[in-house]
Design an enzyme around this catalytic site. Sequence first.
Site, mmCIF file in Angstrom:
data_model
loop_
_atom_site.group_PDB
_atom_site.id
_atom_site.type_symbol
_atom_site.label_atom_id
_atom_site.label_comp_id
_atom_site.label_asym_id
_atom_site.label_seq_id
_atom_site.Cartn_x
_atom_site.Cartn_y
_atom_site.Cartn_z
ATOM 1 N N SER A 140 -13.379 1.820 -2.025
ATOM 2 C CA SER A 140 -12.455 2.854 -2.490
ATOM 3 C C SER A 140 -12.447 2.923 -4.010
ATOM 4 O O SER A 140 -12.973 2.044 -4.690
ATOM 5 C CB SER A 140 -11.063 2.560 -1.969
ATOM 6 O OG SER A 140 -10.695 1.254 -2.338
ATOM 7 N N ALA A 197 -9.953 3.236 -7.509
ATOM 8 C CA ALA A 197 -8.647 2.695 -7.896
ATOM 9 C C ALA A 197 -7.544 3.711 -7.629
ATOM 10 O O ALA A 197 -7.730 4.907 -7.834
ATOM 11 C CB ALA A 197 -8.652 2.351 -9.381
ATOM 12 N N THR A 248 -3.850 2.295 -7.966
ATOM 13 C CA THR A 248 -2.926 1.707 -8.948
ATOM 14 C C THR A 248 -3.597 0.601 -9.771
ATOM 15 O O THR A 248 -2.988 0.082 -10.692
ATOM 16 C CB THR A 248 -1.697 1.102 -8.242
ATOM 17 O OG1 THR A 248 -2.157 0.124 -7.306
ATOM 18 C CG2 THR A 248 -0.923 2.173 -7.483
ATOM 19 N N ASP A 264 3.206 -0.480 2.498
ATOM 20 C CA ASP A 264 1.947 -0.267 3.227
ATOM 21 C C ASP A 264 1.954 -0.917 4.600
ATOM 22 O O ASP A 264 1.174 -1.814 4.885
ATOM 23 C CB ASP A 264 0.717 -0.665 2.408
ATOM 24 C CG ASP A 264 0.686 -2.133 2.045
ATOM 25 O OD1 ASP A 264 1.698 -2.804 2.223
ATOM 26 O OD2 ASP A 264 -0.376 -2.604 1.599
ATOM 27 N N LYS A 312 -1.611 -10.038 -4.712
ATOM 28 C CA LYS A 312 -0.836 -9.284 -3.730
ATOM 29 C C LYS A 312 -0.192 -10.247 -2.733
ATOM 30 O O LYS A 312 0.976 -10.109 -2.387
ATOM 31 C CB LYS A 312 -1.797 -8.335 -3.009
ATOM 32 C CG LYS A 312 -1.146 -7.308 -2.141
ATOM 33 C CD LYS A 312 -2.195 -6.290 -1.710
ATOM 34 C CE LYS A 312 -1.601 -5.202 -0.865
ATOM 35 N NZ LYS A 312 -2.622 -4.156 -0.597
#
Lengths: 514, 514
Positions: free
Chosen positions: B195, B197, B199, B257, B287
Amino acid sequence: MKLKARLLDIQAGGRRITILDNETASFLGVHSSDRVKITYKHQSVIAIVNVAADFPLNYVGLYEEASKRLGLKDEESVEIQPAEPPESMRYVQAKIRGERLRGNEVEMIVRDVVERHLSDIELASFVTSLGIRGLSMDEIEALSRAMVKTGSRLNLHKAPILDKHSVGGIPGDKTTILIVPIVAAAGFVIPKTSSRAVTSAAGTADRVEALCPVSLSIEEMTRVVKKTNGCLAWGGALELAPADDIFIQVEYPLAIDPLLLPSIMSKKKAIGATHLVVDIPTGRGAKVKTIGEAEALSNDFIDLGKRLEIRVQCAVTFGEQPLGCAVGSALEAKEALSTLMGNGPLDLKEKATAIAGMLLEMVGVKNGKKEAEKILDSGKAERKLREIIAAQGGDPKINPEDIAIGDKRAEITADEDGRVLWVNNEDIAKIAREAGSPKEKGAGVLLRAKLADHVKKSETILEIYAERSTKLESAVELANKLKPIGLSGKPEERMIIERIPKPTEPRKTFMLER
Amino acid sequence: MKLKARLLDIQAGGRRITILDNETASFLGVHSSDRVKITYKHQSVIAIVNVAADFPLNYVGLYEEASKRLGLKDEESVEIQPAEPPESMRYVQAKIRGERLRGNEVEMIVRDVVERHLSDIELASFVTSLGIRGLSMDEIEALSRAMVKTGSRLNLHKAPILDKHSVGGIPGDKTTILIVPIVAAAGFVIPKTSSRAVTSAAGTADRVEALCPVSLSIEEMTRVVKKTNGCLAWGGALELAPADDIFIQVEYPLAIDPLLLPSIMSKKKAIGATHLVVDIPTGRGAKVKTIGEAEALSNDFIDLGKRLEIRVQCAVTFGEQPLGCAVGSALEAKEALSTLMGNGPLDLKEKATAIAGMLLEMVGVKNGKKEAEKILDSGKAERKLREIIAAQGGDPKINPEDIAIGDKRAEITADEDGRVLWVNNEDIAKIAREAGSPKEKGAGVLLRAKLADHVKKSETILEIYAERSTKLESAVELANKLKPIGLSGKPEERMIIERIPKPTEPRKTFMLER
């Protein structure tokens, strides 16, 4: 960065949305749902970004809401900067996590709702969180106060100010059209605002509109009330709690209403109510199904009332069938007017005088119900309604037969002999809506049989009225499919099941023998 | 009713929204957020109503999404009817109430998400409910399967197919650019999608784009993989799980999420992966904060993998500082290429060969890490990357110094002598973004001091690169404010903290003496 404004000559339903091309958004470092600050001649608005694939480069698209606010013309240059989410989003996220919000946090959210700083996505997430996590009474109070603070208020500089409210759920409930003139005729101030139907067959504002105009401004409402002690106004034009109007836009598609209490009570506070009776129709076919539920809701209303300095009593009322016989704006207005003139159904008269009586007793009148009956039976209430109709710009000489009813008519008959065992509220509302209600004022249904009535085979049990034959046909078809009246003694003489708090009885002397 | 089409030459971000005037909507009996069916020449679409105050009467406004689908021209006549909410809304409401959804219910929701039958409000409420109520593993599986069913798939007609994924959270993680060529050079198929970016400072697709094009179609991707065994493609153009792209649009503004697992695993299933290593960077600044959390997440990945017939192993990796020294698209591409050419930071090499080694062991290679190191050190991996670059349309002869870095440069120096006690991941990412990353490929930061390094006062600890001096200035200002490197031994030789499931040790013979 500087961008040229491209004005979109449409509205976004109040939302402040701005459109940027993919490339432009990427250059600014913003994504869909991010915020930008749009500055034009020392004025700024915060808008929420929608990224489009083929929007002209170096342009920013603005719906009318944003462009009018800035006084901006097409092709003019504006400054666009990325903007942080408002601080209130922190508290929305806290509510998602299950935290209890403090008063100032709730107020910040409500202010940003009214200012349109929160997107539909954020609003929906907040309302869903309230629905799942629930609200503490502190949060409910804070929401109510914030909704009052961010809206208009009616200042009559008088006390007491009486009000009534029904949490709704049963079709044909035109009680308000009787209660307001009874209370006003008794010499008390009752500046009543009502809503239009959203999912029901008719709202009180829809019903009253068959008698006189209902879209009053705050100033007009003040004038009517000063003149007559009462009014029957549509709340929608008054902006009493604009936050609530926005919340409802989100609650409606989701079919949840976690904001019921603050929504109702903020509007009562905004008109300055000091004494309020809340009608809670209860029963299988009503919004509130059980007495237990009704009692819990009553206690919340009373608690919240104390916090907002509104004395509240609740009437848990019989809600297992429509009230009276008429369902649909004009049919109901006609029935209400007839009842005030002495010819209405018993249950409607009973409920209206009982609730009016509760209100009168709350402000010191003895034997409230008897007093209300006297005002109704003497014709004083009818005269008061005609005063209000005149003050709101209607014809004070209006008679029930002047109210136009749809000229397309059909009858539904009984399949068999029997007693009416149930009348399905929801089905009756659906049939009235199918016939054209509430938009077509003359459309609706008339019940010819109610609970406990004896009916013979082929007798008419329901009449359907419509303004257009296609609508009549589909309403008849629906009625035959739904069979809203179930066939197989008389509840209309005691409409109120329970009254909360219970009237205090003189206490027997406490005896302790030793 | 018949209405004239007024085509709005803008998009609504994929949403099927239609605009009706107040009066027209009221006549149709629909409110904002209700649905209508729009029919034109035997073709219909369902669209969600936005009510506007001054839209022309008897007109229906259509954004490009709806008008293109119908092949409709301006001023043409269409038939508009009210439409019921889709059945899937029943299941969205069930989830709000806390019910567990069944497989077919989940699939119905996902289909309506992709078909754009659910509004932003409904989607946000669903995602919030998932966040608050949680998901059972059955629901996670159903969501993953439905997201695969409603998307495109890559069919290589081969097995095994290897893949890796990082749940993300640490800046500078360019491991994928090393793992793909190592695995492909070992003779295994690894069709990697990544993917951009959202954030963070850079996504793998952003990094690879500094080396070669990444927007491949499914056909181009198939061709590249057949030729080279691997690829480094951007997932966004492939529509592997279009439902997820829509969910992300809602999760992003809410900063939740709940769909992490189905989102990742549906894309792995869609490219046909049979063996997958999930990298879970763990630590205070990552995270995932704790080993306990990382283990719970690992077990979910492994369980879901079994259900989807993907063998999964997880690598819980050291996540308390950026990986390598470079953060920012071009800087990271340069570092990755240098590492493949033998001159990179130790921690990057260690992590890439360890994860590549896990993948190789999963498909039967012995001493996977040693094998991966051999492929890297021999230059085979570098040659493989150049093959992939060529196949994707880039220059296979590219050298690290060919990669353009922002020509505006500043240095941040140490305030005092000391040892690096911490490097704040989040702050490093913010500084790189402030410098222009990921949009400006040459922008970013270079860490000159990492955990446990000894630093002298006035020594450079951070370099900032930008393409524009204004961006450089604000990045320097931010760095001086945030102080991302805290001063006051060497972790780079053991990057992997834990491996789940633990490699099975030969079991000692079970002895039972009687």
